[in-house]
Write a protein that holds these residues in place. Structure first.
Motif, PDB file in Angstrom:
ATOM      1  N   UNK A   1       5.328   1.197  -0.874  1.00 55.44           N
ATOM      2  CA  UNK A   1       6.682   1.336  -1.359  1.00 55.44           C
ATOM      3  C   UNK A   1       7.546   2.242  -0.512  1.00 55.44           C
ATOM      4  N   UNK A   2       7.095   2.539   0.696  1.00 57.12           N
ATOM      5  CA  UNK A   2       7.817   3.440   1.583  1.00 57.12           C
ATOM      6  C   UNK A   2       7.743   2.941   3.019  1.00 57.12           C
ATOM      7  N   UNK A   3       8.770   3.263   3.810  1.00 55.79           N
ATOM      8  CA  UNK A   3       8.748   2.899   5.232  1.00 55.79           C
ATOM      9  C   UNK A   3       8.178   4.015   6.094  1.00 55.79           C
ATOM     10  N   UNK A   4       7.863   5.163   5.525  1.00 51.39           N
ATOM     11  CA  UNK A   4       7.334   6.267   6.335  1.00 51.39           C
ATOM     12  C   UNK A   4       5.960   5.947   6.944  1.00 51.39           C
ATOM     13  N   UNK A   5       5.076   5.236   6.236  1.00 45.25           N
ATOM     14  CA  UNK A   5       3.838   4.821   6.904  1.00 45.25           C
ATOM     15  C   UNK A   5       4.094   3.902   8.099  1.00 45.25           C
ATOM     16  N   UNK A   6       5.138   3.094   8.021  1.00 46.02           N
ATOM     17  CA  UNK A   6       5.508   2.238   9.149  1.00 46.02           C
ATOM     18  C   UNK A   6       5.941   3.104  10.324  1.00 46.02           C
ATOM     19  N   UNK A   7       6.751   4.123  10.056  1.00 44.61           N
ATOM     20  CA  UNK A   7       7.186   5.035  11.110  1.00 44.61           C
ATOM     21  C   UNK A   7       6.000   5.760  11.749  1.00 44.61           C
ATOM     22  N   UNK A   8       5.059   6.208  10.923  1.00 42.23           N
ATOM     23  CA  UNK A   8       3.882   6.892  11.448  1.00 42.23           C
ATOM     24  C   UNK A   8       3.049   5.963  12.324  1.00 42.23           C
ATOM     25  N   UNK A   9       2.942   4.718  11.915  1.00 43.31           N
ATOM     26  CA  UNK A   9       2.209   3.708  12.686  1.00 43.31           C
ATOM     27  C   UNK A   9       2.825   3.530  14.075  1.00 43.31           C
ATOM     28  N   UNK A  10       4.151   3.445  14.139  1.00 44.11           N
ATOM     29  CA  UNK A  10       4.828   3.257  15.417  1.00 44.11           C
ATOM     30  C   UNK A  10       4.762   4.518  16.279  1.00 44.11           C
ATOM     31  N   UNK A  11       4.874   5.678  15.657  1.00 43.54           N
ATOM     32  CA  UNK A  11       4.789   6.936  16.409  1.00 43.54           C
ATOM     33  C   UNK A  11       3.413   7.094  17.049  1.00 43.54           C
TER      34      UNK A  11
ATOM     35  N   UNK B   1       3.563  -3.861   9.382  1.00 46.95           N
ATOM     36  CA  UNK B   1       4.665  -3.094   8.818  1.00 46.95           C
ATOM     37  C   UNK B   1       5.017  -3.596   7.421  1.00 46.95           C
ATOM     38  N   UNK B   2       5.079  -4.908   7.265  1.00 47.30           N
ATOM     39  CA  UNK B   2       5.397  -5.482   5.960  1.00 47.30           C
ATOM     40  C   UNK B   2       4.330  -5.122   4.935  1.00 47.30           C
TER      41      UNK B   2
ATOM     42  N   UNK C   1      11.260  -9.580  13.778  1.00 48.22           N
ATOM     43  CA  UNK C   1      11.925  -9.940  12.537  1.00 48.22           C
ATOM     44  C   UNK C   1      11.718  -9.005  11.363  1.00 48.22           C
ATOM     45  N   UNK C   2      10.950  -7.898  11.531  1.00 46.60           N
ATOM     46  CA  UNK C   2      10.665  -7.048  10.367  1.00 46.60           C
ATOM     47  C   UNK C   2      11.926  -6.390   9.826  1.00 46.60           C
ATOM     48  N   UNK C   3      12.722  -5.775  10.698  1.00 45.40           N
ATOM     49  CA  UNK C   3      13.938  -5.093  10.234  1.00 45.40           C
ATOM     50  C   UNK C   3      14.883  -6.090   9.570  1.00 45.40           C
ATOM     51  N   UNK C   4      14.983  -7.280  10.138  1.00 44.58           N
ATOM     52  CA  UNK C   4      15.833  -8.319   9.556  1.00 44.58           C
ATOM     53  C   UNK C   4      15.347  -8.689   8.159  1.00 44.58           C
ATOM     54  N   UNK C   5      14.063  -8.906   8.015  1.00 41.61           N
ATOM     55  CA  UNK C   5      13.504  -9.289   6.713  1.00 41.61           C
ATOM     56  C   UNK C   5      13.633  -8.154   5.700  1.00 41.61           C
ATOM     57  N   UNK C   6      13.285  -6.941   6.103  1.00 40.07           N
ATOM     58  CA  UNK C   6      13.305  -5.796   5.188  1.00 40.07           C
ATOM     59  C   UNK C   6      14.725  -5.482   4.718  1.00 40.07           C
ATOM     60  N   UNK C   7      15.674  -5.482   5.661  1.00 40.56           N
ATOM     61  CA  UNK C   7      17.043  -5.099   5.300  1.00 40.56           C
ATOM     62  C   UNK C   7      17.728  -6.145   4.442  1.00 40.56           C
TER      63      UNK C   7
ATOM     64  N   UNK D   1       3.850 -14.748   0.871  1.00 40.43           N
ATOM     65  CA  UNK D   1       4.333 -15.860   1.688  1.00 40.43           C
ATOM     66  C   UNK D   1       5.057 -15.336   2.916  1.00 40.43           C
ATOM     67  N   UNK D   2       5.803 -14.226   2.737  1.00 43.24           N
ATOM     68  CA  UNK D   2       6.511 -13.636   3.881  1.00 43.24           C
ATOM     69  C   UNK D   2       5.522 -13.043   4.872  1.00 43.24           C
ATOM     70  N   UNK D   3       4.480 -12.423   4.369  1.00 41.49           N
ATOM     71  CA  UNK D   3       3.453 -11.855   5.259  1.00 41.49           C
ATOM     72  C   UNK D   3       2.779 -12.963   6.058  1.00 41.49           C
TER      73      UNK D   3
END
Length: 448
Positions: free
Chosen positions: A404-414, A396-397, A268-274, A60-62
């Motif tokens: 289960x990790x945010x490192x793929x998100x970081x790689x995507x942005x890099x 990202x979500x 809103x990703x950081x807001x939702x994740x945190x 639902x969040x996605x």
């Protein structure tokens, strides 16, 4: 190499220039407030209130984040329409039209019933109003950016152009600040029931103020020159696609790189994740994001002014290299669940965003000739929004949920930052050169 800095300037007076800076900054701030209030609400309340009838939990969040991104598909249409009109009838009129569309859609969102009240019609109405926001945003940035840059002296275009750029950070500051105040003064039940609507309804006040300011701003001197010399393009979209494909490609991918990173916060990703995954307090996170946006505003103006001295391309290089390097420690800091670490993480992100964003208005105006400048700059901006930022929070979500990790998100942005760096590296830097209607303006591409 950077072109020699000239001393030519527009016919507008210093007083008129101050009104233009105020009008473009305040207007874009209001536009982005409206745009981001939706993104924050999507992170906090739209999933259970509007989209849970079809799915639940993380899905639902996605879907809620997908509704943030759907408006991006309509940005190019808004950019094409506004670009054609802006190159034909002027920049100023579009400033008023786009602001009216955005403000009206936002207020109506605050009045839209939930799915529990009217069923499937609720998310459909919400998405329809989001599409109107997308059409508006597609034309808003081009009008504001060109008004600021075309009124500026040639040697200060980066500084002048940074004022509409800070609209994103200032709008986000207002949006998160408004939600933080409402969140702090209502119970969880009150916030979900009606509190979240207040920032949407409050947009009516901002709309009235913005329209008053924008109606007092004079037309761009460059467009007035086009009118006087009868040099307006009859089909600006066709000319851009035929004669300026390279510049359009560069503008698109340059903005895609910065937009992907920016929408980690703005979308809103950081807001939702945190809050949802790390369990941090909603009001605390909203306050941190608001404070970091103050830093982003200051750095954006600095980056725009710096680009007048070292060139647009060199400033972009600083920004994209910073983004590519910082995104990994940024998410490691966020994952600690510490409020202080979140401040440091987002402050570091603000540095990279500022240096890949502050000079954008000036560089895009310098990339296209006056006759098709509105169309070229707006299309590049709108297409870059779709490619880079439109679904960045959704992706990202999904990456974080599936791994289960945010490192793929970081790689995507890099990866996005590196792609944009490679594209910007080939842009011909025209810092300080004449961009008036009389100037020969078919830029070529070389190493910046």
């Amino acid at each position: 190499m950077t072109s020699p800095i000239g001393t030519r300037g527009p016919r507008s007076t210093a007083a008129e220039q101050r009104k233009v800076l105020a009008g473009t900054m305040i207007g874009t701030t209001i536009e982005w407030y409206d745009f981001f209030i939706y993104a924050n609400a999507a992170a906090l309340v739209f999933a259970p209130l509007y989209f849970s009838h079809a799915t639940s939990g993380a899905m639902a969040q996605i879907v809620a984040f997908m509704s943030v991104g759907i408006s991006f598909f309509f940005r190019p249409l808004g950019a094409a329409i506004a670009g054609h009109l802006g190159d034909r009838i002027g920049r100023k009129r579009l400033l008023v039209v786009t602001l009216t569309m955005m403000g009206t859609a936002t207020v109506l969102m605050g009045l839209t019933p939930t799915a529990a009240q009217i069923g499937v019609l609720a998310p459909l109405l919400l998405v329809l109003l989001r599409i109107v926001q997308g059409l508006s945003t597609g034309g808003e940035w081009g009008a504001a950016a060109l008004m600021a840059v075309e009124h500026a002296p040639d040697h200060r275009r980066g500084y002048f152009g940074s004022f509409p750029q800070i609209g994103a950070a200032a709008g986000m500051l207002l949006a998160t600040g408004a939600l933080a105040i409402v969140s702090a003064t209502t119970t969880a039940e009150q916030f979900m029931a009606w509190g979240w609507r207040l920032p949407f309804l409050g947009s009516i006040v901002l709309l009235v103020v913005g329209l008053y300011i924008r109606r007092r701003v004079g037309e761009s001197p460059v467009f007035e020159e086009l009118e006087q010399t009868s040099k307006r393009a009859s089909a600006p979209i066709a000319q851009v696609l035929k004669r300026h494909k390279t510049e359009l490609f560069q503008a698109t991918w340059a903005y895609a790189g910065v937009n992907a990173a920016a929408y980690m916060v703005l979308g809103g990703y950081v807001l939702s994740y945190s809050t949802n995954s790390l369990g941090l307090d909603r009001t605390g996170v909203l306050t941190i994001i608001a404070v970091v946006n103050v830093l982003w505003i200051a750095l954006t103006i600095w980056a725009g002014a710096l680009s007048d001295r070292i060139g647009r391309v060199n400033t972009y290089k600083i920004g994209f290299i910073s983004l590519a390097v910082w995104v990994f420690p940024m998410f490691l800091l966020i994952d600690t669940g510490s409020y202080l670490a979140l401040v440091v993480a987002l402050a570091g992100l603000a540095v990279g965003l500022s240096f890949s964003y502050g000079q954008q208005s000036a560089m895009y105006a310098e990339m296209f000739p006056a006759q098709v400048r509105f169309t070229g700059a707006s299309l590049g901006y709108a297409l870059g929004s779709i490619i880079g930022g439109g679904f960045a929070p959704t992706i990202a979500s999904a990456l974080q949920t599936s791994t289960g990790s945010t490192m793929p998100v970081a790689a995507y942005l890099a990866l996005w930052a590196l792609i944009a760096l490679a594209v910007v590296w080939k842009v011909k830097d025209r810092t300080g050169q004449d961009i008036s209607a009389a100037a020969a303006a078919t830029p070529t591409t070389t190493r910046g």
